[in-house]
Scaffold this active site. Sequence first.
Site, short mmCIF file in Angstrom:
data_model
loop_
_atom_site.label_atom_id
_atom_site.label_comp_id
_atom_site.label_asym_id
_atom_site.label_seq_id
_atom_site.Cartn_x
_atom_site.Cartn_y
_atom_site.Cartn_z
N ASP A 1 -8.18 -3.25 -1.62
CA ASP A 1 -7.01 -4.28 -0.21
C ASP A 1 -6.54 -2.77 0.04
O ASP A 1 -6.93 -1.38 0.12
CB ASP A 1 -5.85 -4.43 -1.04
CG ASP A 1 -5.15 -4.88 -0.42
OD1 ASP A 1 -5.56 -5.35 1.43
OD2 ASP A 1 -4.05 -6.16 -0.87
N ASP A 2 -5.76 -3.03 1.31
CA ASP A 2 -5.81 -1.52 2.32
C ASP A 2 -4.95 -0.87 1.75
O ASP A 2 -5.01 0.29 2.21
CB ASP A 2 -5.33 -1.92 3.82
CG ASP A 2 -4.53 -2.88 3.86
OD1 ASP A 2 -2.67 -2.80 4.32
OD2 ASP A 2 -4.25 -4.03 3.62
N CYS B 1 9.84 3.86 5.11
CA CYS B 1 9.44 4.76 6.34
C CYS B 1 10.30 4.40 7.43
O CYS B 1 11.15 3.71 7.26
CB CYS B 1 7.84 3.68 7.21
SG CYS B 1 7.86 3.49 8.76
N CYS C 1 1.07 11.39 11.46
CA CYS C 1 2.63 10.70 10.64
C CYS C 1 2.21 10.45 9.08
O CYS C 1 1.04 9.63 9.06
CB CYS C 1 3.31 10.09 11.28
SG CYS C 1 4.24 9.67 9.46
N CYS D 1 6.43 -4.68 15.95
CA CYS D 1 6.28 -5.63 16.69
C CYS D 1 5.21 -5.03 17.84
O CYS D 1 4.81 -4.27 17.77
CB CYS D 1 7.61 -5.06 17.72
SG CYS D 1 9.37 -5.30 17.30
N SER E 1 -7.26 -8.10 4.87
CA SER E 1 -6.83 -6.64 4.98
C SER E 1 -7.61 -6.10 4.74
O SER E 1 -8.02 -4.56 5.33
CB SER E 1 -5.08 -6.09 4.56
OG SER E 1 -5.05 -7.11 3.65
S1 SF4 Z 1 3.05 7.34 8.47
FE1 SF4 Z 1 4.74 7.92 8.89
S2 SF4 Z 1 5.15 6.20 10.74
FE2 SF4 Z 1 3.06 5.21 9.53
S3 SF4 Z 1 4.44 4.15 8.18
FE3 SF4 Z 1 4.33 6.41 7.29
S4 SF4 Z 1 6.01 6.70 8.15
FE4 SF4 Z 1 5.71 5.49 9.38
#
Ligand code: SF4
EC number: 2.4.2.14
Length: 476
Positions: free
Chosen positions: A357-358, A394, A446, A6, A295
């Site tokens: 690609d990404d 995720c 993360c 979002c 991308s």
């Molecule tokens: S880095 Fe962490 S927050 Fe980002 S997509 Fe991967 S698991 Fe999700």
Amino acid sequence: MIREECGIFGIYGQKEAAQYVYLGLHFLQHRGQESCGIISSDQTSFYKQIGLGKVSEFFDEEKLNYLKGNQAIGHVRYSTTGSPTLVNTQPLSAMTTKGPIALAHNGNLTNASSIRQRLMKEGQTFSTTSDSEVILHLIARAPYDDIVESTRWALSQLEGAFAVLVMNRDTIIAARDPMGFRPLALGSHEETLTPATQTYVFSSEDTAFSIVQATRVREIMPNEMVVVNSSGLESLPIVSSQPKSRQCIFELIYFAKPSSRVFETSVYEYRYEIGRQLAREFPVEADYVIPVPDSGIVSALGYSHESGIPMALGLIRSHYVGRTFIEPSQGIRDFGVRMKFMPVPEIIKNKRIIIIDDSIVRGTTSRKIIQIIKDLHPREVHFRVASPPVKYPCFYGIDFSRPEELLANKFQSIEEIAKYIGVDSVGYVSIEGLFPEALVNRELFCRACFDGNYPTPIHNVSKESFDHEIQQASLK
Ligand code: SF4
């Protein structure tokens, strides 16, 4: 293809605030195309327009003229929890004993289900299936009269990812969760309502400031709440003991526009550097480096620079494809992807090419793209990916939450993945390579979708289990 999450945008202290938010949402449209909405305030009343579709499809002059007032918040959505229906379209709003409150939320709460069930047992009713609604109810139920303390109390109970804009009649609060998973930038605008007041702008990505001619001030920090009202701007912590930041590295890899600066890092510079790193880790002789548009473009430039192999646009993206309702009755293989990408024969036929690609998540689109390319008989095709294999779901707002869907889980070796996609070789940048020291501090990010080390408790949630739980809770 990964579907995005979002985008949120808000402005305080500007005539025709909703028009500014409308423009800002245009530049965040890549973060969600299912629905959009704006709520404005003229200090007395709220005005709300929400609907399904893209910003340009839903809003017209009449709807924008309805949105009166000098402050407004807006949202573009791709549903990460809850169904893509009008009922879940944001901003959400509610009338409370503290007056009307509006909320725009980006991210995914990992304890929303348990909070929701607790509140329902206490008699709270819910009108959406979105995890964001719990934030609104917590603010309404907070043991304070004041919107700032109530919001802080509510946000301190949440786990997972949130970048939010909370608005009442005369205040906007912008906040990022204590680990800072999702980005949120603060800007200012030269034109102000009165010489004594300042105009403030908030956006998921600062690239949206350019369309409203706002200046980037800084990022909202993890665990920070920025409050703007007639008293000016105030910054407050959400919780007293701040955990380590865990910003989402996928924002830099894929979600954010290359023109944005997120987590104090230029997205363009980051992707370029990862392309260079990929060339160092997985060199191969070839005639051309070809990006998957859009991308893979910046990383392909980096790969080309580092390897000395020229970059060529061997795939042209059609920007005019909307939803495709007509498909030939005989069926054309990979029709959807063929509608999106046009291969250039002169760049592909009889050539050794490297596709960049990404990321590869499910692998289905990559496989189809390779088939389009192979129809033109290249000599060799090598696939290079500007992120490591995505092996784990995720839970923080990104739509690849089912482990069995992930390509890197289906196959045990890189050779098997290469065979499935249909290429001569595959190379993914390493997890170490993902964090170039000159650009990012790996300790602040993360990377759970690559290594499975989730920075928060995840309470066994998945998109399906969450949807199921809240549907069951709604039925009880
Ligand atoms: S880095 Fe962490 S927050 Fe980002 S997509 Fe991967 S698991 Fe999700």
